[in-house]
Design a protein around this motif. Structure first.
Motif, short mmCIF file in Angstrom:
data_model
loop_
_atom_site.label_atom_id
_atom_site.label_comp_id
_atom_site.label_asym_id
_atom_site.label_seq_id
_atom_site.Cartn_x
_atom_site.Cartn_y
_atom_site.Cartn_z
N MET A 1 30.04 0.66 7.71
CA MET A 1 28.86 0.27 7.04
C MET A 1 28.21 1.58 6.23
N ARG A 2 27.01 1.33 5.45
CA ARG A 2 26.84 2.11 4.83
C ARG A 2 25.18 2.34 5.10
N ALA A 3 24.82 3.52 5.38
CA ALA A 3 23.28 3.73 5.97
C ALA A 3 22.57 4.51 4.67
N LEU A 4 21.54 4.32 4.57
CA LEU A 4 20.59 5.30 3.64
C LEU A 4 19.73 6.20 4.25
N TYR A 5 19.67 7.35 4.40
CA TYR A 5 18.84 8.21 5.07
C TYR A 5 17.79 8.70 3.93
N PRO A 6 16.77 8.38 3.81
CA PRO A 6 15.92 8.91 2.72
C PRO A 6 14.94 9.93 3.42
N THR A 72 11.80 3.16 -1.27
CA THR A 72 12.87 3.27 -0.55
C THR A 72 13.93 1.95 -0.43
N VAL A 73 13.04 0.88 -0.54
CA VAL A 73 13.96 -0.47 -0.64
C VAL A 73 14.64 -0.58 -1.83
N SER A 74 13.99 -0.06 -2.82
CA SER A 74 14.62 -0.31 -4.24
C SER A 74 15.71 0.40 -4.24
N CYS A 75 15.69 1.51 -3.64
CA CYS A 75 16.84 2.77 -3.58
C CYS A 75 17.97 1.81 -2.64
N ALA A 76 17.37 1.54 -1.57
CA ALA A 76 18.52 0.92 -0.78
C ALA A 76 19.50 -0.09 -1.40
N GLN A 80 23.23 -0.46 -2.58
CA GLN A 80 24.05 -1.26 -1.89
C GLN A 80 24.32 -0.95 -0.34
N VAL A 81 23.47 -0.53 0.36
CA VAL A 81 23.53 -0.01 1.77
C VAL A 81 23.14 -1.30 2.51
N ASP A 82 23.62 -0.93 3.88
CA ASP A 82 23.40 -2.10 4.86
C ASP A 82 22.03 -1.84 5.77
N LEU A 83 21.81 -0.56 5.71
CA LEU A 83 20.43 -0.20 6.62
C LEU A 83 19.77 0.94 6.16
N ILE A 84 18.79 1.14 6.85
CA ILE A 84 17.96 2.56 6.77
C ILE A 84 17.96 3.21 7.94
#
Ligand code: ADP
Length: 157
Positions: A1-6, A72-76, A80-84
């Motif tokens: 999975m791919r996580a976004l850490y903003p 952040t959600v636009s960036c996500a 193409q991440v799965d979670l924040i």
């Protein structure tokens, strides 16, 4: 999975780095997204913060660093991440983090926010506290990665 850490990461601390490493172990990939917020003056420029994270995470397979502006959600979605991914240090973080998570969920219900509890020995670390200590000449070597310590020394000496 791919996580976004903003985050602001102004600058990156060992608390942030610990979260990135654990996020990587859990999810496989972590995209660290450095926020460019024109409404907030930062101590380090976007480029400096990007470089600090890039150098400090060079040993982590699966980490990439990007800069973003806006939601952040636009960036996500764009990445193409799965979670924040976000971190919790204390109850004082909880209200703020919950409000952000609910806001993001109302905008984009397909992205869950996953919280990791800070490592106990990093629970007192914040970017602003580190800057205060560095400003008055205190030792910050146990609080930030080496690259950040060097930048802080340059800034305040
Ligand atoms: P923001 O301005 O978006 O809050 P920060 O750079 O301050 O950006 O923090 C980014 C995320 O990292 C937040 O979820 C915050 O709670 C978390 N965080 C900050 N410091 C620590 C720490 N010492 N341990 C664990 N998580 C942390």
């Amino acid at each position: 999975m791919r996580a976004l850490y903003p985050g602001s990461f102004d600058p990156l601390t060992l608390g942030h780095l610990d979260l990135i490493e654990r996020g990587c172990a859990l999810f496989g990939e972590v995209v660290v997204a450095v926020l460019c917020n024109p409404a907030k003056t930062s101590t380090f420029t976007l480029q400096e913060r990007f470089n600090q994270i890039h150098v400090a995470t060079a040993h982590c397979k699966g980490v990439s660093v990007i800069c973003f502006e806006g939601l952040t959600v636009s960036c996500a979605r764009h990445n193409q991440v799965d979670l924040i991914l976000r971190g919790l240090r204390a109850m004082s973080d909880f209200e703020y983090e919950l409000q952000i998570a609910h806001t993001n969920r109302s905008l984009a219900p397909d992205f869950e926010t996953i919280f990791l509890a800070t490592a106990a020995h990093h629970s007192f670390l914040s970017s602003s506290m580190v800057k205060e200590v560095a400003r008055f000449g205190g030792n910050i070597d146990h609080m930030v990665p080496e690259v950040v310590a060097q930048d802080l020394h340059r800034l305040f000496n």
